[in-house]
Scaffold this active site. Structure first.
Site, PDB file in Angstrom:
ATOM      1  N   ASN A 150       0.836  -1.196   0.000  1.00  0.00           N
ATOM      2  CA  ASN A 150       0.000   0.000   0.000  1.00  0.00           C
ATOM      3  C   ASN A 150       0.877   1.255   0.000  1.00  0.00           C
ATOM      4  OD1 ASN A 150       0.955   0.382   2.642  1.00  0.00           O
ATOM      5  ND2 ASN A 150      -0.818  -0.639   3.549  1.00  0.00           N
ATOM      6  N   ARG A 154       3.590  -1.104   3.132  1.00  0.00           N
ATOM      7  CA  ARG A 154       3.285  -2.270   3.952  1.00  0.00           C
ATOM      8  C   ARG A 154       2.223  -3.107   3.236  1.00  0.00           C
ATOM      9  NH1 ARG A 154       5.480  -1.387   8.983  1.00  0.00           N
ATOM     10  NH2 ARG A 154       4.305  -3.051   9.981  1.00  0.00           N
ATOM     11  N   GLU A 159      -4.026  -7.633   1.184  1.00  0.00           N
ATOM     12  CA  GLU A 159      -2.985  -7.485   0.159  1.00  0.00           C
ATOM     13  C   GLU A 159      -1.991  -8.640   0.217  1.00  0.00           C
ATOM     14  OE1 GLU A 159      -3.044  -2.589   0.276  1.00  0.00           O
ATOM     15  OE2 GLU A 159      -1.730  -3.742   1.599  1.00  0.00           O
ATOM     16  N   ASP A 184       3.357  -9.683  13.047  1.00  0.00           N
ATOM     17  CA  ASP A 184       3.095  -8.236  13.060  1.00  0.00           C
ATOM     18  C   ASP A 184       3.530  -7.654  14.410  1.00  0.00           C
ATOM     19  OD1 ASP A 184       2.215  -5.693  12.623  1.00  0.00           O
ATOM     20  OD2 ASP A 184       0.074  -6.176  12.830  1.00  0.00           O
ATOM     21  N   HIS A 321      16.610 -24.773 -38.893  1.00  0.00           N
ATOM     22  CA  HIS A 321      15.978 -25.020 -40.184  1.00  0.00           C
ATOM     23  C   HIS A 321      15.220 -23.769 -40.610  1.00  0.00           C
ATOM     24  CE1 HIS A 321      12.489 -26.631 -42.647  1.00  0.00           C
ATOM     25  NE2 HIS A 321      13.540 -26.978 -43.357  1.00  0.00           N
ATOM     26  N   ASN A 322      15.414 -23.351 -41.883  1.00  0.00           N
ATOM     27  CA  ASN A 322      14.750 -22.140 -42.387  1.00  0.00           C
ATOM     28  C   ASN A 322      14.797 -21.031 -41.333  1.00  0.00           C
ATOM     29  OD1 ASN A 322      14.219 -23.529 -44.712  1.00  0.00           O
ATOM     30  ND2 ASN A 322      12.041 -23.820 -44.327  1.00  0.00           N
ATOM     31  N   GLU A 351      20.389 -21.416 -41.983  1.00  0.00           N
ATOM     32  CA  GLU A 351      19.957 -21.628 -43.367  1.00  0.00           C
ATOM     33  C   GLU A 351      19.505 -20.322 -43.991  1.00  0.00           C
ATOM     34  OE1 GLU A 351      17.025 -24.690 -43.637  1.00  0.00           O
ATOM     35  OE2 GLU A 351      18.451 -26.285 -43.202  1.00  0.00           O
ATOM     36  N   ASP A 353      17.707 -19.261 -47.587  1.00  0.00           N
ATOM     37  CA  ASP A 353      17.112 -19.586 -48.885  1.00  0.00           C
ATOM     38  C   ASP A 353      17.157 -18.330 -49.749  1.00  0.00           C
ATOM     39  OD1 ASP A 353      16.585 -21.913 -47.605  1.00  0.00           O
ATOM     40  OD2 ASP A 353      14.462 -21.990 -48.102  1.00  0.00           O
ATOM     41  N   HIS A 366      10.874 -18.351 -48.056  1.00  0.00           N
ATOM     42  CA  HIS A 366      10.582 -19.734 -48.399  1.00  0.00           C
ATOM     43  C   HIS A 366       9.937 -19.758 -49.772  1.00  0.00           C
ATOM     44  CE1 HIS A 366       9.136 -23.890 -46.778  1.00  0.00           C
ATOM     45  NE2 HIS A 366      10.275 -23.965 -47.443  1.00  0.00           N
ATOM     46  N   GLU A 400      20.882 -22.090 -49.716  1.00  0.00           N
ATOM     47  CA  GLU A 400      20.072 -22.786 -50.698  1.00  0.00           C
ATOM     48  C   GLU A 400      19.871 -21.790 -51.840  1.00  0.00           C
ATOM     49  OE1 GLU A 400      16.649 -24.472 -48.830  1.00  0.00           O
ATOM     50  OE2 GLU A 400      17.853 -25.402 -47.250  1.00  0.00           O
ATOM     51  N   LYS A 448      28.406 -22.967 -46.800  1.00  0.00           N
ATOM     52  CA  LYS A 448      28.042 -24.266 -47.383  1.00  0.00           C
ATOM     53  C   LYS A 448      27.263 -24.019 -48.668  1.00  0.00           C
ATOM     54  CE  LYS A 448      24.723 -28.032 -46.797  1.00  0.00           C
ATOM     55  NZ  LYS A 448      23.723 -27.545 -47.763  1.00  0.00           N
ATOM     56  N   ASN A 677      -5.343 -30.806  -6.474  1.00  0.00           N
ATOM     57  CA  ASN A 677      -5.494 -29.462  -5.898  1.00  0.00           C
ATOM     58  C   ASN A 677      -4.278 -28.993  -5.104  1.00  0.00           C
ATOM     59  OD1 ASN A 677      -8.195 -29.220  -6.858  1.00  0.00           O
ATOM     60  ND2 ASN A 677      -8.870 -30.502  -5.155  1.00  0.00           N
ATOM     61  N   ASP A 708      -5.875 -33.363 -16.796  1.00  0.00           N
ATOM     62  CA  ASP A 708      -7.157 -32.890 -17.325  1.00  0.00           C
ATOM     63  C   ASP A 708      -7.879 -34.085 -17.925  1.00  0.00           C
ATOM     64  OD1 ASP A 708      -9.302 -31.689 -18.614  1.00  0.00           O
ATOM     65  OD2 ASP A 708      -8.141 -29.934 -19.209  1.00  0.00           O
TER      66      ASP A 708
END
Length: 755
Positions: A150, A154, A159, A184, A321-322, A351, A353, A366, A400, A448, A677, A708
């Site tokens: 607050n 405190r 809170e 307290d 990749h890509n 990579e 392209d 791509h 590529e 490469k 729980n 679930d």
């Protein structure tokens, strides 16, 4: 500028302009909050016509999410004109984030303001990296306290309950009220920060750790000790040096001496009086178990500890990749940020392209899809800046190439002009017996691509591999129907290719008879699966000498990933993964490369490197490698909800899956029961056993899930690591989110034994 003074100045609202990619500027005000964890900013929102302006909207980002901050002598987002200008350069700084948040470019009114913010943020990032477990806990508690306090600094009862809910501490309100009344001291009905810290400690006491502590500490002085020593008054409640040493040796399998134990007490015991008496309290013991020393991951592996002088073919290499894609393979954006993000995660294989673009400037995207395009030049600039930020070892640029000869020359010119001396220039000679080592290639970038025959200025070369990796139906049909699948290759581009000369893979026999160590082949996952299953021993022998890249099939349009451990088990060094996709496979990938200083190179097990060893990892592995891994999942601590939203504090029904990945015989999974729980402190005490035929290749993945009954269980947190990096004994598994973000203090408490 001093770091702390810079931090102080950051706490005052500072006007800046956010610079977008289109060079538009948006006025903002930024400041660091008092918790020194969060930067908040305001943005005035204008409405049309005669409507009044709405109040500024406050937003924020966390210091903990910043991966890199630097002065932008040239911003990566700038246009070509602005890059050539120096008038604004030193007034701008850039922030890159750990998650998928786009990079932020901020322009200040003065150079020293930009420099001060960079210095201040770097200071805060450095403090986080070097803070002790005690400091970390204090900071974490303080952060939540300041969020809920607050105006009198405190926390009142209501809170405090809200803050506990945000911290995912699920305790009955009546119990909370009782503890608050006891703590307290000045009877104000509210808690100060110190009182709230005590409150937190009481609420988070853990019986299983107290039982372990009681098991190893004595109840009083040894009979041989002299009587009437004042220290005996507290001995029975604390652990002495020799008891700590016995615990470390017998349970934790850690060899240490008296001095080492005293240093451990000095680091983790929060009570100064007990420190002086060389005693460790339950709180200090708990802090040790929650620290890096008590982590399941061996943090000596945070440094490069492996031999880096062996041929490149002897290492697993972190590969993407890509790399330019931030989302899916068909419609998502292409961006240079993809390269920045993976490089900051230690990735070493990128990579690109490459296709013809407008105005003579090649682009990356791509091909034959709706993905956006990014300039090749801008990508190379980003790579040049970030290639060696996280690792000094070589970076591969896998081109590529679908460009015309004219724009191929532009590709080569950009790489030469921007990357300069960092380009690898080791010649690939006919007498080369093995590839150079990562150590020899320190700070080098390897291209490469296809390569022309010697003394040829320009010629046709096969584009079979490029077409296969494009995975476009139109291109595939061309490959199937055309007798001569070729593209014309420019000499300027060919000259940049040396120790990574791309060739088509025909068979292992063909490679033995025709290929050199500098030849690299790309194999699609379907074909690779058959080779791994039917010719694992030949595959392993092949990869002792040459690099092999495994790439996903074109059917993975959602950017899903292949299972990398299948190919690592056959010695494949380069398994290309979509780094933008959070998934089990990416967890394993980052888990493997968590070791060896996260440098992106992991030395393969000796049996996958030794020319004299013939090993088939798909079956009949010799008994000499076998070990038994035993894991007891004891408990969990402050588990978040699956969505990561702690504000509601709703209880979860957690259970734990422990998965082992490696050679086919070692892949296994076991799980605990569901605890209803209780995400705050679930207890399982579940024993698991995993026989390992080849532990040097095994990875363990811990996954905490929310049960679930109506749908698939959601992941609460996870963590993956190699068995070779696991510490034995009582350990904490500090959980990460699906996006690899730290979920501290969420953790599992386990016991590990490797026999």
């Amino acid at each position: 500028m001093d770091g702390q003074s810079s931090v102080s100045k950051m706490m005052v609202w500072t006007p800046m302009s956010k610079v977008r990619e289109n060079r538009k500027k948006y006025k903002r005000k930024y400041r660091l909050r008092k918790d020194m964890e969060t930067v908040e900013y305001t943005a005035g929102i204008k409405t049309c016509g005669s409507c009044a302006k709405r109040p500024p909207e406050e937003r924020n980002f966390e210091i903990s999410n910043i991966a890199e901050v630097f002065l932008s002598k040239l911003t990566l987002l700038s246009s070509r004109v602005d890059r050539e200008s120096t008038t604004e350069a030193t007034k701008t700084f850039s922030i890159h984030y750990k998650d998928q948040t786009p990079a932020l470019d901020l322009e200040c009114s003065k150079e020293d303001i930009a420099r001060g913010w960079v210095t201040g943020i770097q200071h805060l990032m450095r403090k986080r990296r070097t803070e002790t477990i005690i400091d970390k806990r204090k900071r974490w508690i303080s952060e939540y306290f300041h969020k809920g306090k607050n105006t009198d600094d405190r926390l009142e009862s209501k809170e405090a309950k809200a803050v506990l809910s945000q911290m995912n501490i699920q305790i009955k309100e009546s119990q909370i009220d009782t503890v608050i009344q006891k703590l307290d001291k000045d009877q104000t009905g509210a808690l100060s920060l110190d009182e709230f810290t005590q409150f937190y400690n009481v609420m988070t006491a853990r019986e299983e750790i107290e039982e372990l502590f009681d098991k190893w500490k004595s109840d009083g002085p040894d009979e041989a000790d002299p009587p009437h020593d004042s220290r005996y008054a507290v001995d029975g409640d604390n652990m002495r040096v020799h008891e700590l040493m016995e615990f470390l040796a017998q349970e934790q399998k850690v060899a240490t001496d008296t001095k080492g134990c005293q240093q451990l007490i000095e680091r983790f015991e929060p009570n100064s009086e007990l420190k002086k008496k060389k005693l460790l309290s339950l709180e200090g013991f708990t802090l040790y178990l929650q620290s890096a020393e008590g982590d399941v991951f061996n943090h000596t592996h945070d440094q490069v500890y492996q031999d880096m002088t062996q041929p490149l073919s002897h290492y697993f290499i972190a590969s993407s990749h890509n790399t330019y894609l931030l989302e899916d393979q068909l419609r998502g954006p292409s961006s240079k940020e993809g390269y920045v993000k993976v490089l900051l995660k230690g990735c070493r294989f990128l990579e690109l392209d490459c296709w013809d673009g407008d105005d003579g400037e090649p682009v990356i995207y791509h091909g034959y899809t709706l993905t956006s395009k990014v300039l090749f030049r801008e990508v190379i600039e980003a790579i040049g800046r970030y290639a060696f930020k996280k690792s000094p070892y070589p970076v591969f640029l896998s081109l590529e190439n679908h460009c015309s000869v004219v724009q191929q020359r532009t590709l080569a010119a950009h790489m030469v002009n921007i990357l300069g001396d960092s380009l690898c220039n080791i010649p690939a000679t006919s007498d080369m017996q093995e590839l150079p080592s990562p150590q020899r290639l320190h700070g080098k970038i390897i291209v490469k691509n296809k390569k022309l025959k010697q003394n040829v200025v320009e010629d046709d070369v096969s584009d079979e591999d490029e077409a296969a990796e494009t995975e476009d139906v139109e291109v595939q049909e061309r490959v199937k129907t055309s007798k001569k699948k070729t593209i014309k290759l420019a000499k300027e581009l060919s000259d940049l290719v040396n120790i990574c000369h791309a060739v088509h893979f025909h068979s292992f026999e063909h490679s033995r008879e025709n290929d050199m160590p500098y030849n690299i082949s790309s194999i699609k996952e379907g074909k690779a699966n058959h080779l791994v299953e039917d010719q694992a021993a030949d595959f392993i022998d092949h990869t002792k000498r040459q690099l092999v890249k495994i790439y996903p099939s074109g059917g993975r349009v959602d950017s899903s990933n292949i299972d990398p451990h299948l190919y690592w088990a056959a010695g494949c060094q380069i398994v290309a993964l979509n780094y933008q996709t959070p998934c089990d496979q990416m967890d394993l990938n980052l888990g493997l490369f968590r070791q060896n200083g996260r440098c992106g190179y992991v030395l393969k097990p000796e049996a996958l490197r030794d020319e004299q060893t013939r090993l088939d990892t798909s079956k009949n592995i010799p008994d000499k490698y076998k070990k038994m891994l035993k894991i007891k999942v004891i408990s969990g601590f402050q588990l978040p909800t699956p969505e990561g939203d702690w504000s509601e504090g709703s209880a979860v029904d957690p259970y734990v899956k422990v998965q082992v990945y490696g050679v086919p015989a070692d892949c296994a999974e076991e799980g605990t029961e569901v605890v209803k729980n209780n995400g705050f402190h679930p207890v399982w005490n579940c024993d698991m056993a995993f026989p390992l035929t080849f532990p040097d290749l095994a990875l363990v993945r811990f996954e905490v899930k929310e049960h679930d009954t109506m749908s698939d269980s959601e992941t609460i947190g996870q963590f993956s690591l190699p068995v070779s990096s696991m510490q034995q004994g009582y350990r904490h598994v500090h959980l990460l989110s699906k996006d690899q973000e730290d979920l501290s203090p969420a953790a599992l408490f386990i016991h590990v034994s490797l026999q």
